[in-house]
Design an enzyme around this catalytic site. Sequence first.
Site, PDB file in Angstrom:
ATOM      1  N   SER A 109       0.835  -1.210   0.000  1.00  0.00           N
ATOM      2  CA  SER A 109       0.000   0.000   0.000  1.00  0.00           C
ATOM      3  C   SER A 109       0.867   1.256   0.000  1.00  0.00           C
ATOM      4  CB  SER A 109      -0.901   0.023   1.227  1.00  0.00           C
ATOM      5  OG  SER A 109      -1.789  -1.057   1.192  1.00  0.00           O
ATOM      6  N   GLY A 142      -5.507  -4.393  -8.029  1.00  0.00           N
ATOM      7  CA  GLY A 142      -6.712  -3.619  -7.771  1.00  0.00           C
ATOM      8  C   GLY A 142      -6.389  -2.248  -7.206  1.00  0.00           C
ATOM      9  N   ARG A 160     -13.133  -7.819 -11.427  1.00  0.00           N
ATOM     10  CA  ARG A 160     -13.400  -7.158 -10.133  1.00  0.00           C
ATOM     11  C   ARG A 160     -14.244  -5.887 -10.303  1.00  0.00           C
ATOM     12  NH1 ARG A 160      -7.979  -7.068  -6.705  1.00  0.00           N
ATOM     13  NH2 ARG A 160      -9.499  -6.603  -5.060  1.00  0.00           N
ATOM     14  N   SER A 210     -13.627  -0.113   2.301  1.00  0.00           N
ATOM     15  CA  SER A 210     -12.570  -0.170   1.291  1.00  0.00           C
ATOM     16  C   SER A 210     -11.620   1.019   1.362  1.00  0.00           C
ATOM     17  CB  SER A 210     -13.188  -0.223  -0.110  1.00  0.00           C
ATOM     18  OG  SER A 210     -12.184  -0.033  -1.080  1.00  0.00           O
ATOM     19  N   GLN A 243      -9.282   1.372  -0.717  1.00  0.00           N
ATOM     20  CA  GLN A 243      -9.029   1.790  -2.098  1.00  0.00           C
ATOM     21  C   GLN A 243     -10.044   2.831  -2.553  1.00  0.00           C
ATOM     22  OE1 GLN A 243      -9.059  -2.020  -4.062  1.00  0.00           O
ATOM     23  NE2 GLN A 243      -6.957  -2.497  -3.454  1.00  0.00           N
ATOM     24  N   ASP A 293      -7.310  -8.893   4.197  1.00  0.00           N
ATOM     25  CA  ASP A 293      -6.173  -9.495   3.479  1.00  0.00           C
ATOM     26  C   ASP A 293      -5.559 -10.680   4.219  1.00  0.00           C
ATOM     27  OD1 ASP A 293      -6.347  -7.677   1.433  1.00  0.00           O
ATOM     28  OD2 ASP A 293      -4.739  -6.381   2.170  1.00  0.00           O
ATOM     29  N   ARG A 351     -11.843 -15.346  -2.449  1.00  0.00           N
ATOM     30  CA  ARG A 351     -11.133 -15.904  -1.285  1.00  0.00           C
ATOM     31  C   ARG A 351     -12.081 -16.495  -0.252  1.00  0.00           C
ATOM     32  NH1 ARG A 351      -6.818 -10.987  -0.553  1.00  0.00           N
ATOM     33  NH2 ARG A 351      -5.572 -11.490  -2.383  1.00  0.00           N
ATOM     34  N   ARG A 380      -2.055 -14.096  -2.438  1.00  0.00           N
ATOM     35  CA  ARG A 380      -2.235 -14.444  -1.015  1.00  0.00           C
ATOM     36  C   ARG A 380      -2.709 -15.893  -0.835  1.00  0.00           C
ATOM     37  NH1 ARG A 380      -1.135  -9.470   1.110  1.00  0.00           N
ATOM     38  NH2 ARG A 380      -2.255  -7.746   0.135  1.00  0.00           N
TER      39      ARG A 380
HETATM   40  C1  S3P Z   1      -5.415  -1.823  -0.258  1.00  0.00           C
HETATM   41  C2  S3P Z   1      -6.681  -1.937   0.222  1.00  0.00           C
HETATM   42  C3  S3P Z   1      -7.349  -3.209   0.472  1.00  0.00           C
HETATM   43  C4  S3P Z   1      -6.441  -4.418   0.296  1.00  0.00           C
HETATM   44  C5  S3P Z   1      -5.429  -4.270  -0.770  1.00  0.00           C
HETATM   45  C6  S3P Z   1      -4.624  -3.001  -0.629  1.00  0.00           C
HETATM   46  C7  S3P Z   1      -4.845  -0.479  -0.398  1.00  0.00           C
HETATM   47  O1  S3P Z   1      -8.480  -3.314  -0.314  1.00  0.00           O
HETATM   48  O2  S3P Z   1      -7.195  -5.585   0.080  1.00  0.00           O
HETATM   49  O3  S3P Z   1      -4.556  -5.395  -0.749  1.00  0.00           O
HETATM   50  O4  S3P Z   1      -3.623  -0.365  -0.615  1.00  0.00           O
HETATM   51  O5  S3P Z   1      -5.601   0.489  -0.291  1.00  0.00           O
HETATM   52  P1  S3P Z   1      -9.882  -2.621   0.075  1.00  0.00           P
HETATM   53  O6  S3P Z   1     -10.058  -1.459  -0.827  1.00  0.00           O
HETATM   54  O7  S3P Z   1     -10.861  -3.690  -0.144  1.00  0.00           O
HETATM   55  O8  S3P Z   1      -9.817  -2.135   1.483  1.00  0.00           O
END
Ligand code: S3P
Length: 423
Positions: free
Chosen positions: A23, A93, A121, A167, A169, A309, A340, A385
Site C-alpha cells: 500500500s 486492484g 473485479r 474499502s 481503495q 487481506d 477468497r 495471497r
Molecule cells: C489496499 C486496500 C485493500 C487491500 C489491498 C490493498 C490499499 O483493499 O485488500 O490489498 O492499498 O488500499 P480494500 O479497498 O478492499 O480495502
Amino acid sequence: MSEVRLEGAQRLRGRVRVPGDKSGSHRALMLGALASGSSTVTGLSGGEDVAATARIVSQLGAEVLLENERVIVRGPLKGLRASDDALDCGNSGTSMRLFAGIVAGIEGRHQLVGDASLSRRPMDRVARPLRLMGAEVEGHGDALTPPLRISGAAPLHAIDYDVPVVSAQVKSAILFAGLAADGPTTVREATRTRSTTEDMLLEAGVLLRVTNVREGREVTIEPGRPEARTWRVPGDPSQAAFFAVLGVVHRDAQINIAPIDRTPERVGFVDVLRRMGANLAWGDDGSLRAETSPLLATEIWAAEIPSVDEVPALTVAAAAAHGVTAFRNMGELRVKESDRFAGSLALARALGCATWSEGDDFYVRGLEDSAAFADLHVEVELDHRMVMAAAVAALAGHGGTILGATSVSSSYPTFFEHLASLQ
Ligand code: S3P
C-alpha cells in the site's frame, strides 16, 4: 500452469525481511508523480503490482529512475497528463482504483486495463463517487468491470461522500480525486480502513482533516498538490502475517520478522492470533517474533482486520486450532484477486478440516495440530495471497503441491526463497 511442490519442514529458525508495504509503495510512487520535483523512495515493494504502478506514473508523464536501493520519482512541473496508451494495472486492484481517482482529475481520455483476475473485479465502487465529481466512467456490466474508460475533468466537483463498502481503495480514490477538486471533499467510512493515504498526504503537506467517528473515520481534503519528499516504506504487515502464522502453527519454529508497519488497521491479525493463544511478541523496533503455540478456535470479525487481506493466513491458523473458528462478515473476500471466501474454505477442506458457511460467515473445524494436515493439492488462479497461505500450510504440515504458484510475484517475488531460508 506453474507448479510448486513443498515438503513439510522439520524445523524452522531464522529471520525474514518481508517486502516493503504494498500500500505504501503504490502511494509513494503516486504522490511522487503528483508532486512537482524529485521524490526519493526507499524500501519499495519489488512485486509486480507496484511495478505496474511505476510504469503507469511514467506513462502519465513522471520520470522513474532506479538508483541502487532507491527509486527516484520526478513529477512534472505542469502536472500529469493523459497517456495515449492503455494503463495496464496487471493484477493490481490498488493500482486500478487509485489511478481511477487520479486520472479522473486529469483532462482527457484514459483507459485502465488489467489481467483476467482484475478484469472480473467491481469498479462501480469507485465509479460512483468519481461520476458525482464530474468524471465520466464506463466499464462492463452493472459492476463496471474493467477495462475502465474515464474522461477526466479539471477541476472536479468537491463532494461529501459516505463510502458504502469497507474499502481503503475507494476512500483513497476519492481523496486523490479531491486533490483536483474545486473545494474541500469529505469522505466518510463506517469502519476504519488503513490510514496509509491520509497519513502520507499529510506528510506531503496536503491540507487534510481526519476525525475518528465511532468505529469509522471522516476525512476532509483541500485541493492542492503534494510536496516532493523522501518516503521510507515500512515492511508489509500483510506479508508478515504469513510468517507469523507459519511460526505459530509449525511444531518446531522460532521466526523473527524484521520491522513492519504497525498502524492499527494493519496489525489486527496479531490480536486475533494472540487471542487464539499464539506466542507472538513485538520487539521494540517493530519486529515480530513467532513461536510454536497450541491454538484455540476463536470468532473473527472482518472489522478487526479491515480489507480482510489476512484471512487466507488466518484460515491456516484456524485449521491448526482446537475447536471451530467462525469468520464473520467476510463478504468482501469474494471480490478480491480471486474469490477468497470459496478459496479459504477450499484450502481448509484440502487440509482435512470440516467447513461450512452461512451467508457471509464461514466456519472451520480445526485439526488441533498442523501435524494432522493432509498433504495439500491446490490450484490457485492469479491470487498471490492464496498461494502464500497454501505454502505456509504445506510447510507446517505434510507438504503440498500448488498449481499457479507464480502468482506470488504480484506482491512477493522472493517468498519461496524466504521460506527456504528458514529451514
Ligand atoms: C489496499 C486496500 C485493500 C487491500 C489491498 C490493498 C490499499 O483493499 O485488500 O490489498 O492499498 O488500499 P480494500 O479497498 O478492499 O480495502
